[in-house]
Scaffold this active site. Structure first.
Site, mmCIF file in Angstrom:
data_model
loop_
_atom_site.group_PDB
_atom_site.id
_atom_site.type_symbol
_atom_site.label_atom_id
_atom_site.label_comp_id
_atom_site.label_asym_id
_atom_site.label_seq_id
_atom_site.Cartn_x
_atom_site.Cartn_y
_atom_site.Cartn_z
ATOM 1 N N CYS A 1 30.666 3.809 -35.894
ATOM 2 C CA CYS A 1 30.325 4.018 -34.502
ATOM 3 C C CYS A 1 29.981 5.480 -34.284
ATOM 4 O O CYS A 1 29.875 6.257 -35.232
ATOM 5 C CB CYS A 1 31.509 3.632 -33.602
ATOM 6 N N SER B 1 28.158 2.160 -51.776
ATOM 7 C CA SER B 1 27.360 3.104 -52.560
ATOM 8 C C SER B 1 28.263 3.896 -53.503
ATOM 9 O O SER B 1 29.463 4.025 -53.260
ATOM 10 C CB SER B 1 26.611 4.045 -51.608
ATOM 11 N N LEU C 1 28.934 0.125 -33.542
ATOM 12 C CA LEU C 1 28.318 -0.740 -34.532
ATOM 13 C C LEU C 1 29.392 -1.751 -34.924
ATOM 14 O O LEU C 1 30.378 -1.402 -35.575
ATOM 15 C CB LEU C 1 27.863 0.058 -35.756
ATOM 16 N N ALA C 2 29.232 -2.987 -34.487
ATOM 17 C CA ALA C 2 30.287 -3.992 -34.652
ATOM 18 C C ALA C 2 30.308 -4.519 -36.082
ATOM 19 O O ALA C 2 29.317 -5.070 -36.563
ATOM 20 C CB ALA C 2 30.071 -5.138 -33.669
ATOM 21 N N ASP D 1 40.488 -3.183 -36.721
ATOM 22 C CA ASP D 1 41.242 -2.040 -37.226
ATOM 23 C C ASP D 1 41.448 -0.997 -36.125
ATOM 24 O O ASP D 1 42.397 -0.207 -36.180
ATOM 25 C CB ASP D 1 40.564 -1.419 -38.450
ATOM 26 N N ASN E 1 35.677 6.134 -34.923
ATOM 27 C CA ASN E 1 34.532 5.883 -35.791
ATOM 28 C C ASN E 1 35.062 5.776 -37.202
ATOM 29 O O ASN E 1 35.647 6.737 -37.721
ATOM 30 C CB ASN E 1 33.526 7.040 -35.686
#
Length: 605
Positions: free
Chosen positions: A2, A370, A47-48, A98, A73
């Site tokens: 987020c 990554s 950002l879900a 969370d 975030n």
């Protein structure tokens, strides 16, 4: 993932708050919201990823006579264990996010909750009755948290651009900031936002803001410890840690995939994730360049190209593979966007390609894993393994201070005292490395190298990964940044890490049986960059055009004569790391100009 922001002790009208939220929307495209707190505001763009309905923020919780409000975030990878512990203590939960677990953790343990968290995060908690704000950033610095203090107020945000929206915050560059841009860039001093009066909580730091004062403390740092395990037990321990870190980071309520370069680190993550998919195909993603086979030239850093290894991984693990093929024009087209994403000049086409790559990944998955940070922790870079380079004073990825100084306009050369400035920062970091008494000289140097890399070079790469991915609302996780791996490996002898005289020899041995042998023991290969001469031609042409504009802001800092020399000659040392040679140096200087111009940066010297 987020974006978060907050204002305390300063006025902001609705227009300002909306503008701040607008700067946050790329990081959090699914929902935006703010809430009032006493004499301030908390802002969030989401950002879900986990608990799509129940994880909305800002989130509030009342407990034991206090009301807590959080903006957060990040991602916690031990949410389930924390939830179970809190439930045993009497906590009840409304959802499974969370965020809710983190908020309850803070209510239960206060700032000591940080010792229990395994994850990547930046968050703020407002305590209504105590009238104080708590801020924290994860141990390794994966998630950003910038702030500025103005008069008796505080503004914080995930990105610098959000701070600059407030009318009392100005984009100003003092001499120290100019030294960072030109003598250290794209690296920056830990805790600095480069611009005057803009700071960042360092990795492993937290703070209370109360009565107009910011009190910061470091809650975590790498500490040396005696290593008592033999090589076989060490390898088994590494295998357990790496497997656990990767598997923990596959938790998601949205589609997940992996970056796949064909190198050791991304291949390990891909193999483990693919096996967990239970028959479903794992989406994997690689970046390459138009005519890469035509222009690829083997060298000691990269004796072969990535394609054959990527295809071998795809075939072995039956992944749903996607290629992102970029041209030189595609790269240069991202120069401005990459600068705006970072809010600072960055790693040139190393940034441009990742920005374009993440944009193409986003329609397929919301979360990707990554392989960043394994090289810093396991000693994979050439400067760890070349005795001549590692024993040379100065930052090993930027042995070019004199060259950088030669680019500056004469007056600025005198103001910056460049050699002393860079040397002092290097020596300070070495002194701060925690090393047990009686450690032999080789181990002392290798621990200094780890600390230099984690505090500096890795932060540049984590900035890059966070900003380039979140610009498209893509969450990228980095399992090798699990702090438990870093803590354990810091005490492991260099001879173990360099097993068989091979870069990351310990990691390769520890993970035997997971990858095809050709990939497991493949020589380390850097992030792919284009070798197409047209890229150099395009950025050179753009710089030639800029040179015709004597009023371009770049030339307040950099000599036009020196820039012309850059256009003609390949420097002895790369600008930064292994990848930033002449074309990338030119592109970096173009980014500096774009940054100065777009942010209307006022010089204070």
């Amino acid at each position: 993932m987020c974006a978060i922001a907050g204002i305390l002790g300063l006025y902001a009208d609705d227009s300002t708050l909306h503008k701040m939220l607008h700067t946050m929307c790329r990081r959090g495209p699914d929902a935006t919201q703010w809430c009032d707190i006493e004499n301030g505001y908390l802002l969030h763009a989401r950002l879900a990823v986990i608990d799509l309905e129940g994880g909305r923020q800002p989130m509030r919780f009342r407990d034991a006579g206090e009301e807590y409000s959080i903006v957060y975030n990040g991602e916690l990878y031990n949410t389930q264990e924390l939830r179970q512990e809190l439930e045993r203590l009497g906590h009840c939960f409304l959802g499974h996010s969370d965020t809710e677990v983190l908020l309850h953790s803070y209510a239960q343990w206060g700032e000591n909750c940080l010792d229990k968290l395994n994850g990547i995060f930046a968050f703020a908690v407002w305590e209504k009755n105590s009238r104080r704000l708590f801020l924290a950033r994860d141990r390794m610095g994966v998630k950003p948290l910038f702030y500025t203090q103005v008069e008796d107020g505080l503004i914080f945000a995930s990105e610098i651009k959000t701070l600059l929206v407030h009318p009392q915050v100005r984009a100003e560059l003092d001499a120290e900031g100019a030294a960072q841009i030109l003598l250290l860039g794209p690296g920056r001093v830990p805790g600095s936002g480069v611009l005057h009066n803009i700071r960042e909580l360092e990795p492993g730091e937290c703070a209370f803001y109360e009565d107009g004062k910011m009190n910061i403390r470091r809650y975590w740092k790498l500490l040396d410890r005696e290593h008592c395990e033999n090589f076989e037990d060490t390898a088994a321990h590494v295998r357990e840690l790496v497997l656990d870190a990767i598997l923990r980071q596959t938790v998601s309520d949205v589609p997940i995939g992996t970056f796949l370069s064909g190198g050791l680190d991304s291949s390990l993550i891909t193999a483990i994730c693919a096996k967990k998919m239970g028959g479903k195909q794992l989406p994997t993603f690689s970046v390459d360049y138009v005519d890469s086979d035509k222009y690829f030239v083997p060298n000691k850093f990269q004796p072969n190209s990535d394609g054959e290894y990527i295809r071998l991984m795809q075939k072995t693990f039956h992944t749903d593979h996607h290629w992102c093929i970029l041209s030189p024009d595609d790269l240069v087209a991202e120069l401005e966007n990459a600068t705006f994403a970072r809010d600072l000049p960055g790693m040139a086409d190393v940034d441009f390609s990742l920005l374009a790559f993440c944009r193409q990944i986003k329609p397929h998955v919301t979360v990707a894993l990554s392989g960043e940070c394994a090289d810093e922790i396991f000693g994979g870079y050439p400067w760890y393994r070349d005795p001549e380079v590692r024993n040379r004073e100065g930052f090993p990825w930027a042995q070019n201070t004199a060259y950088r100084i030669s680019l500056l306009v004469p007056g600025l050369q005198q103001k910056l005292a460049g050699e002393d400035y860079v040397r002092s920062l290097y020596e300070k970091t070495c002194r701060e490395s925690d090393i047990l008494p009686g450690t032999d000289a080789t181990e002392v140097r290798m621990k200094q190298m780890v600390n230099l890399n984690l505090r500096w070079f890795m932060q540049t790469l984590l900035d890059r990964k966070d900003r380039m991915s979140m610009y498209s609302g893509l969450e990228v996780r980095v399992p090798f940044c699990d702090y438990r791996i870093a803590e354990y490996l810091y005490g492991v002898p260099w001879a173990f890490k360099d097993h068989k005289g091979k870069e990351k020899g310990l990691l390769r041995t520890a993970m035997e049986g997971i990858l095809p042998e050709e990939v497991l023991w493949r020589k380390k290969s850097p992030y792919p960059k284009t070798m197409d001469p047209r890229y150099l031609s395009i950025v050179s042409s753009r710089m030639e055009q800029l040179l015709k504009n004597k009023n371009a802001p770049l030339f307040q800092l950099v000599s036009t004569g020196a820039v012309r020399k850059v256009l003609q000659e390949e420097p002895t040392w790369p600008w930064y790391g292994q990848l930033m040679r002449r074309a990338q140096t030119i592109a970096y200087l173009l980014q500096v100009n774009v940054w100065l111009e777009h942010y209307n940066v006022n010089l204070l010297f």
